[in-house]
Design a protein around this motif. Structure first.
Motif, PDB file in Angstrom:
ATOM      1  N   ASN A   1       3.157  -2.878   9.910  1.00  0.00           N
ATOM      2  CA  ASN A   1       1.933  -2.111  10.075  1.00  0.00           C
ATOM      3  C   ASN A   1       1.272  -2.521  11.397  1.00  0.00           C
ATOM      4  OD1 ASN A   1      -0.547  -0.848   9.918  1.00  0.00           O
ATOM      5  ND2 ASN A   1      -1.087  -1.656   7.914  1.00  0.00           N
TER       6      ASN A   1
ATOM      7  N   TYR B   1       5.717  -1.670   5.953  1.00  0.00           N
ATOM      8  CA  TYR B   1       6.036  -0.418   5.276  1.00  0.00           C
ATOM      9  C   TYR B   1       7.558  -0.286   5.161  1.00  0.00           C
ATOM     10  CZ  TYR B   1       1.324   1.618   5.663  1.00  0.00           C
ATOM     11  OH  TYR B   1      -0.015   1.884   5.529  1.00  0.00           O
TER      12      TYR B   1
ATOM     13  N   LEU C   1       4.016   4.666  -2.854  1.00  0.00           N
ATOM     14  CA  LEU C   1       3.654   6.048  -2.541  1.00  0.00           C
ATOM     15  C   LEU C   1       4.854   6.956  -2.760  1.00  0.00           C
ATOM     16  CD1 LEU C   1       2.009   5.173   0.881  1.00  0.00           C
ATOM     17  CD2 LEU C   1       0.757   5.597  -1.233  1.00  0.00           C
TER      18      LEU C   1
ATOM     19  N   ASP D   1      -3.891   3.355   8.203  1.00  0.00           N
ATOM     20  CA  ASP D   1      -3.564   3.978   6.913  1.00  0.00           C
ATOM     21  C   ASP D   1      -3.109   5.427   7.067  1.00  0.00           C
ATOM     22  OD1 ASP D   1      -4.338   1.666   5.348  1.00  0.00           O
ATOM     23  OD2 ASP D   1      -6.405   2.200   5.829  1.00  0.00           O
TER      24      ASP D   1
ATOM     25  N   VAL E   1      -2.320   7.423   3.672  1.00  0.00           N
ATOM     26  CA  VAL E   1      -1.912   6.429   2.690  1.00  0.00           C
ATOM     27  C   VAL E   1      -2.971   6.244   1.609  1.00  0.00           C
ATOM     28  CG1 VAL E   1      -1.331   3.980   2.365  1.00  0.00           C
ATOM     29  CG2 VAL E   1      -0.429   5.241   4.331  1.00  0.00           C
TER      30      VAL E   1
ATOM     31  N   GLU F   1      -3.071   9.722  -0.344  1.00  0.00           N
ATOM     32  CA  GLU F   1      -1.727  10.222  -0.662  1.00  0.00           C
ATOM     33  C   GLU F   1      -1.634  11.730  -0.466  1.00  0.00           C
ATOM     34  OE1 GLU F   1       0.256   8.619  -4.112  1.00  0.00           O
ATOM     35  OE2 GLU F   1      -1.185   6.971  -4.250  1.00  0.00           O
TER      36      GLU F   1
END
Length: 265
Positions: free
Chosen positions: A33, A41, A63, A82, A105, A108
């Motif tokens: 990240n 991630y 996710l 994010d 993120v 979503e």
């Protein structure tokens, strides 16, 4: 990445430090990240994205990309925390195509930017103004599909398109210079001076296509053809197809990896 697991090794001793376990399908890729050095991630074949704490190896968030049957590439947004850029495979009326999404993120939720057909898509991104890197300054999203190289400008909502003589298998963008690098099936690396042109859709050597393909929040995304893109040097060391390109954080080095299993700096 090793199957459905992610292994962390020490750079100095090359010893295994920890294994991140959680994915149920093969992991396709992972990245740190850019807004937190201790978060990672990862994404897998079953369209699952996970956010990990690299200190204790715990999974912070899972996710799932809605209406996707596959993920071709996932990269971080360069200026908005994010936020990710995804290239997801979807199907409609027995037809399969890829779609580039801007993915939040926290909520979503996703926003479609562009779509097309093909088996592979490779992406890279950077801030339009690398000295600021503020969210409201926008970013360039560079993506390659087949022999097509395209740059999406998030402030003008335009896609600038040009063509390569061969299929593009890797793409990277310089962090501060207006330069894009691509790798092809013959193992060659080409240098493109594109980003200055992509600031202005009325720049020379461009044609605006009004029959656009992409939509964003109900607005048409303009497609601008770059008829004579400015090219730089061509680098050729790899004997086989080039599979990965990365530019060092400060921009002084370019790393390339080919199918022969060799990394060149």
């Amino acid at each position: 990445c090793h199957g459905s697991n992610i292994r962390e090794y020490s750079v100095n001793s090359v010893r295994l430090r920890k294994t991140l376990i959680g994915h149920k399908a093969n992991v396709l890729g992972c990245f740190i990240n850019p807004f937190s050095d201790y978060q990672l991630y990862s994404y897998s074949e079953d369209c699952e994205i996970r956010l990990w704490d690299t200190l204790d190896g715990g999974c912070m968030k899972v996710l799932h990309v809605k209406n996707a049957i596959g993920l071709l590439d996932v990269i971080p947004h360069p200026t908005i925390p994010d936020m990710l850029f995804l290239c997801a495979v979807t199907s409609r009326d027995r037809d399969t195509y890829w779609k580039i999404l801007q993915y939040d993120v926290k909520t979503e939720s996703s926003e479609p930017l562009w779509f097309g057909k093909g088996e592979e898509v490779h992406m890279a991104a950077r801030a339009i103004d690398p000295s600021e890197q503020r969210a409201d300054d926008g970013c360039f999203l560079v993506f390659a599909a087949g022999k097509t190289l395209q740059v999406y400008n998030s402030t003008s909502h335009a896609v600038f398109r040009c063509f390569h003589r061969l299929e593009i298998l890797a793409v990277a963008v310089h962090p501060s210079q207006p330069v894009v690098f691509t790798g092809d099936t013959l193992g060659r690396i080409d240098q493109w001076f594109l980003l200055d042109t992509c600031l202005d859709r009325s720049a020379p050597n461009t044609n605006t296509n009004t029959n656009t393909l992409g939509r964003e929040k109900g607005r048409r995304t303009r497609l601008v053809e770059l008829t004579s893109p400015k090219m730089g040097v061509t680098l050729h060391w790899h004997a086989h197809a080039l599979r990965n390109l990365e530019v060092a954080t400060l921009g002084g080095q370019l790393f390339s990896a080919g199918e022969e299993g060799v990394v060149v700096v």
